[in-house]
Design a protein around this motif. Structure first.
Motif, PDB file in Angstrom:
ATOM      1  N   GLY B 177      11.996   5.181   1.506  1.00  0.00           N
ATOM      2  CA  GLY B 177      11.478   3.935   0.933  1.00  0.00           C
ATOM      3  C   GLY B 177      10.727   3.133   1.989  1.00  0.00           C
ATOM      4  N   PHE B 178      11.338   2.987   3.153  1.00  0.00           N
ATOM      5  CA  PHE B 178      10.673   2.271   4.242  1.00  0.00           C
ATOM      6  C   PHE B 178       9.425   3.026   4.701  1.00  0.00           C
ATOM      7  CE2 PHE B 178      14.780   0.233   4.444  1.00  0.00           C
ATOM      8  CZ  PHE B 178      14.445  -1.058   4.756  1.00  0.00           C
ATOM      9  N   LEU B 180       7.585   4.863   2.962  1.00  0.00           N
ATOM     10  CA  LEU B 180       6.529   4.718   1.967  1.00  0.00           C
ATOM     11  C   LEU B 180       5.803   3.386   2.112  1.00  0.00           C
ATOM     12  CD1 LEU B 180       5.884   6.817  -0.045  1.00  0.00           C
ATOM     13  CD2 LEU B 180       7.247   5.641  -1.736  1.00  0.00           C
ATOM     14  N   VAL B 181       6.562   2.325   2.379  1.00  0.00           N
ATOM     15  CA  VAL B 181       5.909   1.035   2.606  1.00  0.00           C
ATOM     16  C   VAL B 181       4.941   1.166   3.780  1.00  0.00           C
ATOM     17  CG1 VAL B 181       6.252  -1.370   3.216  1.00  0.00           C
ATOM     18  CG2 VAL B 181       7.870  -0.248   1.717  1.00  0.00           C
ATOM     19  N   VAL B 183       3.508   3.853   4.921  1.00  0.00           N
ATOM     20  CA  VAL B 183       2.368   4.715   4.597  1.00  0.00           C
ATOM     21  C   VAL B 183       1.356   3.964   3.734  1.00  0.00           C
ATOM     22  CG1 VAL B 183       1.700   6.720   3.251  1.00  0.00           C
ATOM     23  CG2 VAL B 183       3.595   6.879   4.838  1.00  0.00           C
ATOM     24  N   ILE B 184       1.861   3.218   2.745  1.00  0.00           N
ATOM     25  CA  ILE B 184       0.930   2.509   1.864  1.00  0.00           C
ATOM     26  C   ILE B 184       0.174   1.444   2.646  1.00  0.00           C
ATOM     27  CG2 ILE B 184       0.789   0.995  -0.139  1.00  0.00           C
ATOM     28  CD1 ILE B 184       3.031   2.539  -1.404  1.00  0.00           C
ATOM     29  N   ALA B 185       0.879   0.737   3.529  1.00  0.00           N
ATOM     30  CA  ALA B 185       0.200  -0.283   4.329  1.00  0.00           C
ATOM     31  C   ALA B 185      -0.839   0.366   5.243  1.00  0.00           C
ATOM     32  CB  ALA B 185       1.228  -1.057   5.155  1.00  0.00           C
TER      33      ALA B 185
END
Lengths: 475, 504
Positions: B177-178, B180-181, B183-185
């Protein structure tokens, strides 16, 4: 001014279909009523075909009262597909229950209401569509007339739905009073040019509350677990999918087209609403022991994710919402169809009765698992791509919301896996295999394949959705 | 265009899984054979790719690239380089052995092997994907099969298998989850730098290195947490001993052998390369956490009486070395990190498969209840001791060179701190020798006289993994030249950025 009424042809076809089913149901003998389901499916598929023909058409009828663009067409197709899948999944359920005529025709009228909402260009059309849909749903929710839970759900729904409609209407009238227009895009121009007044903000808040009820965003979600539990399961599925998607369609239309001028006043509110909805939906789902209540809370959480796309009010956000809503339809319908069929066979909605489902019916267990994991956003299922689109829009300015969303979606795996645990690990109490009838099998396989394929290869859908989101700003 | 060898490697196990869906569920022999064939095809082809890879040319080879999601700039990008090839080979070696280590599965074998094959495919995919989005798709595919396999076929000893499965899953998912944040940023920031979305590793590396130092630091922290919890970086390691203890043999093999290596691989190929300034900033922390992991887990292993817990803690300890090596951020260190992941993978998989057989035969993993097993099951004892010797870094077996390399680099970069890490190897010797001695040697116990030694197909894990253990030890250049060809250009990129960014 000449009006091109051909733009309304799919709505007319749907209305005609609804009436035809009603009449056929009255004149045909009871034994033949089982065919009504198939007539509905074929009719809705025909309408879908016509709707696909509208792809690329951009126009409006009656001076902007009714809009036809890719945005509306995409939503209509989503509703139609949802309706077809619901009907396929519920035939046996309705045959057991009786009242096929009313059931199918009301369902078609609910769909019509949703289509009107997607195309609404002014507040009156919006409200008409909304009410057509809501009233149809009230009938459907208490369709199991002899069961107190269903009737109770119906009463709850009618009270809270009319309440929320009143709030919404009040909000609309405030905005009309301040701008002097009911046309959504016209309101947008007027709002952008004039200074912000407190009354306008009040109106916006009321709109948010009214729509928040329809999409069951926290804190307007109280009705949904009870209603979802009490309503006949296929109706619950359609309520969770269709009603929510249609309300999102019009929510976006109103907020992004009519209220972008005061975006900075509502963006943070929507972001907080989304965050709270995600947290509450997921946390409250954890202790549930009834599959319908679990899915109800998980669908509340899903509404929170979808709201994330509204925060930035950009084309990318709209695209994220549409993409997610489309795949949400398939995941939710897959899960609810399993629940419907399981109830038909066993008469139970308790999660513990799902023990050993993987041995009794591998297909049902797999579909339930895939649907739930897609909602949790586990790759390679569609939910992952959907969340990726939604959160890319907000990660720069609302990093905290991205954290909430992504961490909570991992938390949601916890309660989804509890269902998986029961289905896969436990030995069934009654090990007779469940034979899945063919219309249900079609629904299950379609929802699962779509969820998988969009997850692995989302390219084509994302292009379609891009075109749809783009057309939104052309009106 | 030539034969698309990477897609075939990737899809062969999946194809086998599809075939299994249609095999009647009572045909146990047939089910196992189909699974074995699927993984054999992948293993044979990955050997072919490994030895066919042109090291003098270097870079990405066997490239397959198709447009996938245009508005996210995602391409279906499969390729191998000197870092991903050893990992690909490792996955298939272990995958093939895992099938045979599970040969005696009696309950619901069809479902077991389908899930196992999906699991192997998922792990392989992460190592050959060179697009971050595709990488992530494979990254989490593995979570669910593992969960289901642990709850159905796992064992409840110290903790229940449900607890173990949920712990494995939740740790991995919260970490991701972390991740992914982050990666998206990273992705949204890269769009404005590159001018167009592009998720390939190479494009993100270009964009990432231009980010401000602040951005690089917090993004790296997120990626470090995500990948770190997968590689069981202390203090996020506690899933690992419990998880392995609850899991069935094949899952322990794959999880300890290759799955947690995705963490190290991702750290090197994604985090360090894309965010060199961030990596430079966090490197001392990584080194400290790595050393803490080595020391803590080694003592932890010393105290365990359950064989699987011993190996579970030992794997945390060995991954500590990998963390130290990555933290060195130089060519020798990175070489050592990748090589140690390979070596530990082979060794841990052999260890778990042997423990699996012991447990299957004696129905216990409790060390005080055993003893003298070498008398009744000599071949099993050979496999066990080979893994044990490799674990303590005996020269001539595969893990000596990687550990030596890591120590050279660690001493160079962190001096005194490295001494603590190196001291860990003494404790390692203590616990593996003790476990081996108490389990295998000493007077034979009469209650185990009826045991049969491993025979027939049961020998496959021992032969396959044992051979790699010895050959890799005697000819370390086979492994190191390959890794070096991947690490050198990668390191050149990093140091280039760090020098340019010296005035940040």
């Amino acid at each position: 001014m000449p009006f091109d009424t051909s733009l309304l042809s799919i709505e007319m076809l749907t209305a005609a279909l609804g009436l035809a089913v009603l009449i056929l149901g009255i004149i045909s003998p009871a034994s033949a009523k089982k065919g009504l389901g198939w007539i509905t499916v074929i009719g809705l598929l025909g309408v879908s075909g016509a709707a696909i023909g509208f792809w690329g058409t951009q126009g409006s009828v009656y001076s902007g009262m009714y809009l036809v663009d890719n945005y509306a067409t995409f939503w209509k197709l989503t509703f139609l597909v949802a309706a077809v899948l619901v009907v396929l999944g519920s035939m046996r359920y309705v045959d057991n229950l009786g009242g096929q005529t009313e059931y199918y025709s009301t369902l078609i009228f609910a769909t019509l209401g949703m289509m009107v909402m997607a195309s609404a260009g002014d507040f009156i059309t919006l409200f008409m569509g909304l009410e057509l849909m809501t009233i149809s749903f009230i009938i459907l929710v208490c369709f199991r007339k002899n069961e107190s839970k269903s009737v109770e759900a119906g009463i709850k729904y009618i009270l809270l739905a009319s309440m929320s409609s009143a709030v919404l209407l009040y909000g609309l009238s405030l905005i009309y009073g301040l701008t002097g227009s009911i046309n959504i895009y016209e309101v947008g121009r007027i709002v952008a040019m004039n200074p912000v007044s407190p009354a306008l903000i009040l109106g916006v808040v009321m709109l948010l509350a009214g729509f928040g009820f329809k999409i069951s965003a926290v804190p307007f979600h109280m009705w949904s677990p009870d209603v979802y539990e009490g309503a006949p399961t296929p109706v619950t599925a359609f309520l969770a999918v269709g009603s929510k998607a249609a309300s999102l369609a019009i929510l976006l239309r109103v907020f992004v087209a009519a209220l972008p001028g005061i975006w900075e006043h509502w963006a943070m509110v929507v972001a907080i609403l989304a965050g709270v909805t995600i947290i509450v939906g997921n946390l409250v789902a954890i202790p549930q022991d009834n599959i319908k209540r679990l899915l109800a809370y998980s669908s509340i959480a899903q509404a929170g994710y979808i709201l994330v796309g509204l925060v930035t009010a950009t084309e990318a956000g709209i695209k994220g919402v549409m993409f997610y809503a489309f795949l949400y339809v398939f995941a939710t319908l897959g899960a609810f169809t399993v629940a419907t069929y399981f109830y038909n066979i066993t008469g139970s909605d308790k999660i513990k009765d799902y023990a050993g489902l993987s041995q009794r019916s591998p297909l049902m267990a797999v579909v339930m698992l895939v649907a739930m994991l897609s909602m949790a956003g586990i790759p390679p299922l569609a939910g992952f791509v959907g969340k990726f689109y939604l959160f890319t829009t907000i990660v720069d300015n609302y990093l905290w919301l991205a954290f909430i969303g992504l961490i909570m979606s991992m938390v949601s795996v916890y309660y989804y896996l509890r269902v998986a645990l029961v289905m896969y690990r436990d030995e069934p109490a009654d090990s007779t295999p469940i034979k899945v009838s063919s219309p249900v099998a079609i629904t299950l396989v379609v929802t699962m394949l779509v969820t998988l394929i969009i997850g692995v290869y989302p390219g084509p859908l994302s292009e379609v959705v891009n075109a749809a989101a783009h057309s939104f700003f052309l009106q | 265009m030539s034969f698309p060898v990477l897609p075939v490697i990737l899809l062969a196990p999946l194809a086998a899984a599809l075939v299994l869906v249609f095999v009647p569920k009572d045909e146990h022999k047939l089910i196992k054979s189909v699974a074995a064939i699927g993984t054999f095809v992948s293993m044979a082809l990955s050997f072919y790719v490994y030895f066919g890879y042109d090291q003098t040319l270097g870079g990405l080879q066997y490239v397959i690239r198709h447009d996938w999601i245009q508005d996210l700039g995602v391409t279906f990008f499969l390729a191998v380089d000197g870092i991903s090839l050893p990992m690909l080979l490792l996955t298939n070696l272990i995958g093939f052995s895992a099938i045979f280590a599970s040969w005696n599965i009696g309950t619901r074998p069809r479902e077991f092997f389908i899930l196992l094959l999906v699991l192997i495919t998922g792990v392989m995919g992460t190592f050959i994907a060179h697009d971050l989005f595709i990488f992530l798709l494979f990254y989490e595919v593995v979570v669910i099969p593992i969960y289901i396999m642990v709850v159905i076929w796992g064992s409840s000893k110290r903790v229940t298998k449900e607890y173990a499965a949920m712990k494995l899953t939740i740790y991995l998912l919260i970490g991701s989850g972390f991740l992914l944040v982050g990666v998206i940023a990273l992705f949204t920031k890269s769009i404005s730098i590159l001018g167009a979305p592009d998720m390939s590793f190479s494009a993100l590396a270009i964009a990432g290195s231009q980010l401000s130092a602040f951005d690089q630091k917090w993004l790296f922290a997120l990626l470090l947490f995500g990948f770190g919890s997968l590689i069981s970086m202390w203090p996020f390691h506690s899933w690992s001993p419990d998880g392995y203890a609850g899991a069935p043999t094949a899952v322990s093999m794959i999880h300890a052998g290759v799955l947690k290596k995705i963490g190290g691989y991702g750290l090197i190929k994604v985090a360090v390369v894309t965010l060199p300034v961030g990596a430079h900033f966090w490197a001392p922390w990584m080194a400290v956490l790595g050393i803490a992991g080595v020391a803590y887990a080694a003592f932890g292993a010393l105290a365990q009486k359950d064989l699987k817990y011993v190996v579970g803690y030992s794997s945390v300890s060995h991954m500590g070395y990998v963390m130290i090596a990555v933290a060195c951020l130089d060519v020798i260190g990175l070489n050592g990190a990748v090589a140690n992941m390979f070596a530990h993978g082979v060794m841990a998989a052999l260890f778990f498969s042997m423990i699996g057989f012991i447990y299957e035969k004696t129905h216990t993993r409790w060390i005080p209840d055993m003893g003298g097993l070498a008398h009744q099951t000599p071949k099993l004892a050979v496999g066990f001791m080979m893994a044990a010797m490799a674990s303590l870094g005996l020269p001539g077996l595969i893990s000596f060179m990687p550990e030596f390399t890591i120590f050279v680099s660690a001493f160079d970069n962190y001096g005194g701190l490295a001494v603590i890490g190196i001291a860990g190897i003494i404790i390692t010797a203590l616990y593996v020798l003790r476990a081996g001695a108490n389990t295998l040697f000493g007077p034979p116990r009469t209650e185990y006289d009826h045991l049969e030694d491993i025979k027939g197909v049961e020998l496959v894990p021992l032969v396959v993994l044992g051979t790699v253990l010895v050959v890799g030890g005697l000819l370390p250049s086979l492994l190191f030249d390959m890794i070096n060809s991947g690490v050198v250009p990668l390191h050149a990129e990093i140091s280039n950025v760090l020098q340019l960014g010296g005035n940040l």
